[in-house]
Design a protein around this motif. Structure first.
Motif, PDB file in Angstrom:
ATOM      1  N   LEU A 250       5.360 -56.804  28.751  1.00 44.47           N
ATOM      2  CA  LEU A 250       5.847 -55.883  27.717  1.00 44.47           C
ATOM      3  C   LEU A 250       7.176 -55.240  28.091  1.00 44.47           C
ATOM      4  O   LEU A 250       8.025 -54.989  27.236  1.00 44.47           O
ATOM      5  CB  LEU A 250       4.814 -54.787  27.462  1.00 44.47           C
ATOM      6  N   TYR A 251       7.323 -54.936  29.381  1.00 45.04           N
ATOM      7  CA  TYR A 251       8.500 -54.219  29.862  1.00 45.04           C
ATOM      8  C   TYR A 251       9.040 -54.951  31.089  1.00 45.04           C
ATOM      9  O   TYR A 251       8.699 -54.596  32.217  1.00 45.04           O
ATOM     10  CB  TYR A 251       8.143 -52.775  30.217  1.00 45.04           C
ATOM     11  N   PRO A 252       9.860 -55.974  30.897  1.00 45.19           N
ATOM     12  CA  PRO A 252      10.337 -56.786  32.021  1.00 45.19           C
ATOM     13  C   PRO A 252      11.031 -55.983  33.121  1.00 45.19           C
ATOM     14  O   PRO A 252      11.039 -56.397  34.274  1.00 45.19           O
ATOM     15  CB  PRO A 252      11.313 -57.771  31.365  1.00 45.19           C
ATOM     16  N   ASP A 253      11.576 -54.828  32.771  1.00 49.09           N
ATOM     17  CA  ASP A 253      12.257 -54.013  33.780  1.00 49.09           C
ATOM     18  C   ASP A 253      11.301 -53.083  34.531  1.00 49.09           C
ATOM     19  O   ASP A 253      11.702 -52.381  35.451  1.00 49.09           O
ATOM     20  CB  ASP A 253      13.383 -53.199  33.142  1.00 49.09           C
ATOM     21  N   ALA A 254      10.031 -53.088  34.145  1.00 50.55           N
ATOM     22  CA  ALA A 254       9.042 -52.212  34.802  1.00 50.55           C
ATOM     23  C   ALA A 254       8.835 -52.638  36.252  1.00 50.55           C
ATOM     24  O   ALA A 254       8.962 -53.815  36.601  1.00 50.55           O
ATOM     25  CB  ALA A 254       7.719 -52.246  34.050  1.00 50.55           C
ATOM     26  N   ASN A 255       8.490 -51.664  37.076  1.00 53.56           N
ATOM     27  CA  ASN A 255       8.253 -51.921  38.491  1.00 53.56           C
ATOM     28  C   ASN A 255       6.936 -51.245  38.897  1.00 53.56           C
ATOM     29  O   ASN A 255       6.944 -50.227  39.582  1.00 53.56           O
ATOM     30  CB  ASN A 255       9.428 -51.379  39.314  1.00 53.56           C
ATOM     31  N   PRO A 256       5.804 -51.815  38.450  1.00 51.44           N
ATOM     32  CA  PRO A 256       4.522 -51.180  38.776  1.00 51.44           C
ATOM     33  C   PRO A 256       4.215 -51.299  40.265  1.00 51.44           C
ATOM     34  O   PRO A 256       4.771 -52.157  40.954  1.00 51.44           O
ATOM     35  CB  PRO A 256       3.511 -51.965  37.940  1.00 51.44           C
TER      36      PRO A 256
ATOM     37  N   SER B 154      11.166 -45.101  28.502  1.00 54.62           N
ATOM     38  CA  SER B 154      11.236 -45.335  29.948  1.00 54.62           C
ATOM     39  C   SER B 154      12.112 -44.253  30.561  1.00 54.62           C
ATOM     40  O   SER B 154      13.179 -43.944  30.036  1.00 54.62           O
ATOM     41  CB  SER B 154      11.843 -46.705  30.247  1.00 54.62           C
ATOM     42  N   TYR B 155      11.646 -43.706  31.688  1.00 53.25           N
ATOM     43  CA  TYR B 155      12.333 -42.589  32.316  1.00 53.25           C
ATOM     44  C   TYR B 155      12.340 -42.783  33.825  1.00 53.25           C
ATOM     45  O   TYR B 155      11.505 -43.487  34.384  1.00 53.25           O
ATOM     46  CB  TYR B 155      11.644 -41.262  31.959  1.00 53.25           C
ATOM     47  N   ASP B 156      13.259 -42.102  34.471  1.00 50.88           N
ATOM     48  CA  ASP B 156      13.387 -42.164  35.929  1.00 50.88           C
ATOM     49  C   ASP B 156      12.203 -41.425  36.565  1.00 50.88           C
ATOM     50  O   ASP B 156      11.927 -40.271  36.230  1.00 50.88           O
ATOM     51  CB  ASP B 156      14.706 -41.515  36.350  1.00 50.88           C
TER      52      ASP B 156
END
Length: 179
Positions: free
Chosen positions: A110-116, A40-42
């Motif tokens: 899969l990635y709870p911190d994701a912000n699609p 995960s990247y900025d």
């Protein structure tokens, strides 16, 4: 932002512009270019790369985003499980609904911190679809390219209009018509 987006972007830059432009872009961006597909990247790092590429190639940032979205669609599509409901879509409109109703939900699992990005569907007929794209990343031209890539895959021709709903591009209205 998931690393697969970064790795796909770097591969596209090398394929379209060559290794020298890729290296110059990374140097100009003060970026090592070391990304893993699952990391995960900025998203600002990707924006910085695109801006640097634009300066090097004299191609507008929006055009580069669109080309990237269109090119990356097939690789992202190939990464879907064959059992995923999205692979059975016959139209771009069906596919876009599944992006919101399936892919974005699976990404969050899969990635709870994701912000699609968020798609709000406003109206739909057999030949038109209107939806709003919301994203703090303001990459609606990548979305445009992804929609075009989807239409290419499904052998459809679409007329696509985009209208910023706010100046920063975080909310854009898409109007799609089957041609």
């Amino acid at each position: 932002m998931k690393g697969i987006i970064f790795t796909e972007f770097l591969e596209l830059v090398e394929a379209k512009f060559g290794i020298e432009v890729l290296e110059n872009m990374l140097e100009m961006s003060d970026d090592t270019g070391v990304y893993t597909a699952v990391g995960s990247y900025d998203h600002k790092d990707l924006v910085n790369l695109i801006v640097s590429l634009s300066k090097l190639t004299k191609v507008a940032v929006e055009d580069l985003q669109q080309v990237f979205g269109r090119a990356v669609f097939m690789n992202l599509y190939k990464s879907l499980r064959n059992s995923a409901p999205i692979v059975d879509c016959k139209t771009t409109f069906q596919f876009l609904r599944q992006v919101e109703n399936y892919i974005h939900i699976e990404v969050k699992k899969l990635y709870p911190d994701a912000n699609p990005p968020k798609f709000n569907f406003l109206s739909e007929s057999e030949s038109t679809l209107e939806f709003d794209y919301h994203s703090a990343r303001c990459m609606s031209h990548v979305c445009l390219g992804l929609v075009q890539g989807c239409a290419d895959k499904l052998d459809e021709t679409l007329d696509i209009k985009m209208t910023n709903q706010v100046d920063d591009g975080s909310h854009v209205r898409f109007n799609l018509s089957v041609v």
